[in-house]
Design an enzyme around this catalytic site. Sequence first.
Site, PDB file in Angstrom:
ATOM      1  N   GLU A  34     -16.599   2.581  -3.609  1.00 45.72           N
ATOM      2  CA  GLU A  34     -17.057   1.641  -3.063  1.00 45.72           C
ATOM      3  C   GLU A  34     -17.902   1.624  -1.752  1.00 45.72           C
ATOM      4  OE1 GLU A  34     -13.538  -0.038  -1.898  1.00 45.72           O
ATOM      5  OE2 GLU A  34     -14.531  -1.869  -1.490  1.00 45.72           O
ATOM      6  N   LYS A  56     -17.667  -0.472  -7.458  1.00 41.78           N
ATOM      7  CA  LYS A  56     -17.611  -1.396  -6.584  1.00 41.78           C
ATOM      8  C   LYS A  56     -18.448  -1.695  -5.602  1.00 41.78           C
ATOM      9  CE  LYS A  56     -12.898  -3.167  -3.773  1.00 41.78           C
ATOM     10  NZ  LYS A  56     -11.457  -3.810  -4.063  1.00 41.78           N
TER      11      LYS A  56
HETATM   12  P1  13P Z   1     -12.025  -7.869  -0.482  1.00 40.10           P
HETATM   13  O1  13P Z   1     -11.527  -8.274  -1.583  1.00 40.10           O
HETATM   14  O2  13P Z   1     -10.910  -8.777  -0.059  1.00 40.10           O
HETATM   15  O3  13P Z   1     -13.128  -7.524   0.235  1.00 40.10           O
HETATM   16  O4  13P Z   1     -11.212  -6.742  -0.670  1.00 40.10           O
HETATM   17  C1  13P Z   1     -11.484  -5.858  -1.280  1.00 40.10           C
HETATM   18  C2  13P Z   1     -11.289  -4.503  -1.068  1.00 40.10           C
HETATM   19  O5  13P Z   1     -10.920  -3.135  -1.903  1.00 40.10           O
HETATM   20  C3  13P Z   1     -11.877  -4.209  -0.033  1.00 40.10           C
HETATM   21  O6  13P Z   1     -11.589  -2.246   0.092  1.00 40.10           O
END
Ligand code: 13P
Length: 338
Positions: free
Chosen positions: A174, A216
């Site tokens: 991510e 992600k």
């Molecule tokens: P949000 O969808 O609120 O951005 O959170 C996703 C997430 O896991 C951030 O690390």
Amino acid sequence: MNIEEIAKLMVAKGKGILAADESTGTMEKRLKSVNVECTEKNRLHFRETLFSSNSMKTSISGVILFDETLRQTSSNGVPIPDLIKKSGSIPGIKVDKGAKPLAGSEQEKVTEGLDGLRERMEEYYKLGARFAKWRAVYSISSKNPTEKCIKSNAHALARYAAIVQEAKMVPIVEPELLMDGDHSIDKCYDVTSKILAECYKELTIHSVNLKGTVLKPNMILPGKNCKQKASTEEIAKKTLECLKKNMPSEVPGVAFLSGGQSEVEATKNLNEINKINDTSFNFTFSYGRALQQSALKTWAKSMTDTAKIQKVFDHRAKMNSASTEAKWDEKLEQNFAA
Ligand code: 13P
């Protein structure tokens, strides 16, 4: 199941990931915003209400948990990972220790948590987790993100991913470029491109099996304070283009973060991306705020009305599920009397 099979299930059409892995600090902010005290009991109550909803079976492929939740037991005496598995969903775990100030850089952050990670992964596997999450954050300003920030976060993400795969679990990679600022959508495209290219360079150096990973990322959006707003079509086109340019074909799919978009915006944008998807990648959601916001407000007002809270959550989960197959529209959205 091996990691390639798990990764495919995580991004399967019709389902997506519930990111319920807020750290205690972040949960404190979320609960404060609805005037509820942030106690362990309250955190568990809200989360187990969501994890027992009907849509867990139909619309949620996996749930990302915080360390505390993975070890908790529901009010009916069922361990939380088992409650999630009972719905046919996969338990996952956030393993990073947060974004910390990057030495030698102004305002930038590097995500920490590699020390002792191998040992922690062994324990998480035993507790039932089958995938993990590590979030790197970047922001745009006149000087940032620097090469130092892009490289150090990519290196950490790759080392994390290699350790997670060694433990037979799927790493969610991510890299999140924040929406804060007044930058244009094209600036977001260029910076996200650089970030993704560096991540895949490092993942390859560290011999990570890309077929057993899930990306992600942020969508390609103008900064929150940018005067020039972008249409859903432009957001979808630029997001798809950016990912096509930077993602190796082995990666099974993408589970977007919502990053501060409203619930409906996040659904609508994902729906549009899937409408024009001409790749073999699956595009789904891994939303935190965009899946939980309305449910959290309802919970705060009517804590004992489980059916009411779950109805709100089920609706959001079903709307996002529809968007993974480009089947969402405004009519479906409004077809809901809360
Ligand atoms: P949000 O969808 O609120 O951005 O959170 C996703 C997430 O896991 C951030 O690390």
